[in-house]
Scaffold this motif. Structure first.
Motif, PDB file in Angstrom:
ATOM      1  N   UNK A  77       0.799  -1.231   0.000  1.00  0.00           N
ATOM      2  CA  UNK A  77       0.000   0.000   0.000  1.00  0.00           C
ATOM      3  C   UNK A  77       0.830   1.280   0.000  1.00  0.00           C
ATOM      4  N   UNK A  78       1.965   1.300   0.685  1.00  0.00           N
ATOM      5  CA  UNK A  78       2.755   2.532   0.795  1.00  0.00           C
ATOM      6  C   UNK A  78       3.906   2.578  -0.206  1.00  0.00           C
ATOM      7  N   UNK A  79       3.802   1.772  -1.256  1.00  0.00           N
ATOM      8  CA  UNK A  79       4.861   1.679  -2.269  1.00  0.00           C
ATOM      9  C   UNK A  79       4.302   2.132  -3.619  1.00  0.00           C
ATOM     10  N   UNK A  80       5.073   2.892  -4.399  1.00  0.00           N
ATOM     11  CA  UNK A  80       4.599   3.306  -5.728  1.00  0.00           C
ATOM     12  C   UNK A  80       4.333   2.096  -6.624  1.00  0.00           C
ATOM     13  N   UNK A  81       3.422   2.279  -7.551  1.00  0.00           N
ATOM     14  CA  UNK A  81       2.992   1.194  -8.448  1.00  0.00           C
ATOM     15  C   UNK A  81       4.170   0.613  -9.215  1.00  0.00           C
ATOM     16  N   UNK A  82       4.975   1.468  -9.840  1.00  0.00           N
ATOM     17  CA  UNK A  82       6.073   0.976 -10.677  1.00  0.00           C
ATOM     18  C   UNK A  82       7.087   0.201  -9.834  1.00  0.00           C
ATOM     19  N   UNK A  83       7.316   0.665  -8.607  1.00  0.00           N
ATOM     20  CA  UNK A  83       8.258  -0.028  -7.718  1.00  0.00           C
ATOM     21  C   UNK A  83       7.699  -1.389  -7.295  1.00  0.00           C
ATOM     22  N   UNK A  84       6.393  -1.458  -7.106  1.00  0.00           N
ATOM     23  CA  UNK A  84       5.755  -2.734  -6.761  1.00  0.00           C
ATOM     24  C   UNK A  84       6.026  -3.774  -7.833  1.00  0.00           C
ATOM     25  N   UNK A  85       5.954  -3.359  -9.084  1.00  0.00           N
ATOM     26  CA  UNK A  85       6.224  -4.277 -10.194  1.00  0.00           C
ATOM     27  C   UNK A  85       7.696  -4.678 -10.194  1.00  0.00           C
ATOM     28  N   UNK A  86       8.594  -3.723 -10.034  1.00  0.00           N
ATOM     29  CA  UNK A  86      10.035  -4.006 -10.045  1.00  0.00           C
ATOM     30  C   UNK A  86      10.422  -5.003  -8.940  1.00  0.00           C
ATOM     31  N   UNK A  87       9.732  -4.929  -7.814  1.00  0.00           N
ATOM     32  CA  UNK A  87      10.021  -5.841  -6.705  1.00  0.00           C
ATOM     33  C   UNK A  87       9.698  -7.297  -7.057  1.00  0.00           C
ATOM     34  N   UNK A  88       8.964  -7.500  -8.125  1.00  0.00           N
ATOM     35  CA  UNK A  88       8.654  -8.860  -8.556  1.00  0.00           C
ATOM     36  C   UNK A  88       9.880  -9.643  -8.988  1.00  0.00           C
ATOM     37  N   UNK A  89      10.916  -8.953  -9.429  1.00  0.00           N
ATOM     38  CA  UNK A  89      12.198  -9.602  -9.779  1.00  0.00           C
ATOM     39  C   UNK A  89      13.140  -9.330  -8.618  1.00  0.00           C
ATOM     40  N   UNK A  90      13.066 -10.169  -7.594  1.00  0.00           N
ATOM     41  CA  UNK A  90      13.778  -9.898  -6.340  1.00  0.00           C
ATOM     42  C   UNK A  90      15.297  -9.766  -6.511  1.00  0.00           C
ATOM     43  N   UNK A  91      15.966 -10.647  -7.290  1.00  0.00           N
ATOM     44  CA  UNK A  91      17.415 -10.486  -7.460  1.00  0.00           C
ATOM     45  C   UNK A  91      17.782  -9.133  -8.079  1.00  0.00           C
ATOM     46  N   UNK A  92      17.028  -8.713  -9.095  1.00  0.00           N
ATOM     47  CA  UNK A  92      17.292  -7.419  -9.730  1.00  0.00           C
ATOM     48  C   UNK A  92      17.023  -6.283  -8.747  1.00  0.00           C
ATOM     49  N   UNK A  93      15.912  -6.391  -8.008  1.00  0.00           N
ATOM     50  CA  UNK A  93      15.560  -5.347  -7.047  1.00  0.00           C
ATOM     51  C   UNK A  93      16.648  -5.202  -5.984  1.00  0.00           C
ATOM     52  N   UNK A  94      17.179  -6.308  -5.503  1.00  0.00           N
ATOM     53  CA  UNK A  94      18.235  -6.262  -4.479  1.00  0.00           C
ATOM     54  C   UNK A  94      19.495  -5.602  -5.014  1.00  0.00           C
ATOM     55  N   UNK A  95      19.834  -5.889  -6.269  1.00  0.00           N
ATOM     56  CA  UNK A  95      20.995  -5.251  -6.900  1.00  0.00           C
ATOM     57  C   UNK A  95      20.767  -3.745  -7.001  1.00  0.00           C
ATOM     58  N   UNK A  96      19.568  -3.358  -7.433  1.00  0.00           N
ATOM     59  CA  UNK A  96      19.255  -1.930  -7.580  1.00  0.00           C
ATOM     60  C   UNK A  96      19.369  -1.205  -6.240  1.00  0.00           C
ATOM     61  N   UNK A  97      18.822  -1.794  -5.177  1.00  0.00           N
ATOM     62  CA  UNK A  97      18.845  -1.133  -3.874  1.00  0.00           C
ATOM     63  C   UNK A  97      20.275  -1.035  -3.320  1.00  0.00           C
ATOM     64  N   UNK A  98      21.059  -2.111  -3.474  1.00  0.00           N
ATOM     65  CA  UNK A  98      22.429  -2.076  -2.974  1.00  0.00           C
ATOM     66  C   UNK A  98      23.255  -1.067  -3.762  1.00  0.00           C
TER      67      UNK A  98
END
Length: 538
Positions: A77-98
């Motif tokens: 609920x407190x996350x933007x729509x586009x970010x919610x989709x990006x979080x679906x690819x967890x390995x990529x999301x973790x790389x992006x955040x790090x």
């Protein structure tokens, strides 16, 4: 690739299924079917790791990614729509955040630089530079407009959240994809988009759905949960259904020799394979029926409701006349206007609109539930309509027992007479004494169909008739409507329902109507219709 080895799932003394040994491989889509309570969603939870089996194990090939369509509409609920989709690819999301965290450091060290370089390499390998545009393309394909992409999830409606979560599951083309009822709350155009997307998907898909056209369009295999076992067949849902019905007929003919049965089955397989190969809904990569072991085909234990409509009289030539009908909501939204047409004998009409409120408003008007903004309508003198509304809540705000609830609508209130109608809809034994207020959505729908059957109508008005129904009820309802001798006015999200029942399409728009006597598949592929719609939905 997913491998299920010696899986058993047991709750208390009840064994849901056992001895499950299956392999799900890339390039195939597996449709999981079974009666309500058979364990379809449970099996997906076992594969996803959300549920530990009583016995056995699930193995996913090393290095492969598993993605699941989640049903928690409030998790992001407190996350933007586009970010919610990006979080679906967890390995990529973790790389992006790090990576972002490293670049945000004030004391960026040589070690940080080396790590950032490693992350950039991984990011490029995962096609990270295109991630946001790919996520946006998925959202747009699923009907989420660009002005919503950067809003918080809590600002979206429930139906919009469903689409975002589906985009999240699809994002990054996972190696293994699990989808539980992915077409829920999708309109017909978006379901078509999803069918096309999955037909081109090259990895492994397991899907549970009540949408038969969707299953036929995307599935290369059918996984049937029945007899406490899980069995895999080559082919789509329609092939499984037709073959199980053939097996049921053969079982009834006990004196038929084994050789004759085998010959009949082989002829059926060849005939069905030829027909499917020409179908518009199949894709070139479908591997159909050659590998099927005919000895595996057996009658299903499923029960199909006995939906029977018996019109008291044949409809005349004039069914309903509609003149300049319009409806604007109290908030000022124009749902449709300038609707002028005659429904004639043998017409079975599907009503369409980009806004489902338009069809509901039209049906409510012609059933004297609400008043139109402008215009008139007139039923023919020979017509007895029966209405199945999309919202049946008010009918069940009562503590009446089911048998007494249905007796309200029956010309004969004798319990044995009413019990017969409930029995056709699979309410047996003590079930008929349940309170109407505690029924499930599917049970309420079956009760409403029983109510319609009692009316002996010659014109059926059906607003989303497959809502809440299981595959067995949908199949039985569909078979009945195909043979119905009267008129049908309906809306539906079920492609197969529309294509097999209706011979006329009327689309309601804010700027007029489109009215064509043609089947649905031709309507949705017509360039002429596309041009008309572009003008009327401006």
């Amino acid at each position: 690739m997913i491998t299920a080895s010696d899986i058993v799932v047991q709750f208390g003394k009840r064994i849901l299924f056992q001895d499950v040994n299956l392999k799900f491989t890339g390039g195939n889509c597996y449709g999981i079917i079974g009666a309500n309570g058979a364990g379809k969603s449970t099996f997906l939870k076992v594969i996803s790791g959300d549920l530990t089996p009583t016995k056995g194990s699930i193995t996913i090939a090393p290095g492969e990614r598993l993605s699941v369509l989640r049903q928690d509409h409030f998790q992001y609920d407190d996350i933007p729509v586009i970010e919610t989709v990006l979080r679906g690819h967890e390995p990529l999301w973790n790389v992006m955040k790090e990576k972002d965290a490293l670049y945000a450091k004030e004391d960026f060290s040589d070690a940080d630089g080396i790590r950032a370089s490693e992350l950039e390499e991984k990011f490029a390998e995962m096609d990270g530079w295109n991630a946001e545009s790919d996520a946006a393309a998925l959202l747009s394909g699923l009907g989420i407009k660009e002005d919503l992409h950067y809003k918080l999830m809590k600002e979206l409606s429930g139906k919009e959240k469903v689409r975002v979560l589906l985009a999240q599951a699809l994002f990054g083309k996972p190696d293994n994809l699990l989808l539980d009822e992915p077409t829920n709350d999708l309109d017909l155009e978006t379901v078509m988009w999803l069918e096309n997307y999955l037909s081109e998907f090259e990895n492994t898909v397991l899907v549970v759905s009540h949408d038969r056209h969707f299953l036929d369009a995307v599935c290369t295999h059918t996984v049937d949960i029945d007899f406490g076992k899980i069995t895999m067949f080559a082919g789509n849902y329609s092939f499984w259904y037709e073959s199980s019905q053939l097996a049921l007929r053969q079982q009834a003919q006990q004196n038929k020799k084994a050789e004759e049965k085998k010959k009949e089955l082989m002829e059926f397989i060849q005939r069905f394979s030829a027909n499917v190969a020409k179908s518009k809904q199949t894709t070139s990569r479908k591997k159909m029926l050659e590998k099927l072991n005919i000895e595996e085909i057996q009658p299903s234990t499923r029960k199909y409701p006995g939906i029977i409509f018996t019109p008291e009289r044949e409809p005349g030539n004039q069914i309903i006349e509609v003149n300049d009908l319009s409806y604007t909501t109290p908030e000022g939204d124009i749902l449709f206007k300038n609707a002028t047409f005659n429904v004639e004998k043998e017409d079975k009409v599907v009503f369409l609109s980009h806004d489902p409120r338009a069809m509901t408003a039209f049906f409510e008007i012609i059933n004297d539930k609400i008043k139109p903004t402008t215009g008139t309508y007139k039923w023919g003198v020979t017509i007895t309509p029966a209405y199945l509304p999309v919202d049946n809540t008010d009918f069940f705000n009562t503590d009446l027992k089911l048998v007494d609830w249905l007796a309200q609508y029956s010309p004969d209130t004798n319990e044995s007479f009413v019990r017969g109608y409930l029995g056709r809809m699979l309410f047996a034994g003590e079930e008929i004494y349940k309170k109407a207020s505690v029924l499930s959505g599917g049970e309420k729908m079956r009760c409403m169909i029983s109510r319609m059957m009692l009316k002996n109508a010659n014109c059926l008005v059906l607003d989303s008739p497959t809502n809440h129904l299981d595959l067995e009820s949908i199949q039985a309802f569909n078979n009945t409507l195909k043979a119905f001798k009267g008129n049908i006015l309906m809306s539906s999200h079920d492609h197969e329902f529309i294509q097999t029942v209706c011979n006329r399409v009327i689309e309601l728009t804010p700027n007029g109507i489109i009215d064509k006597r043609m089947d649905y598949d031709d309507y949705i592929t017509s360039d002429e219709i596309a041009e008309l719609k572009a003008k009327l939905y401006k």
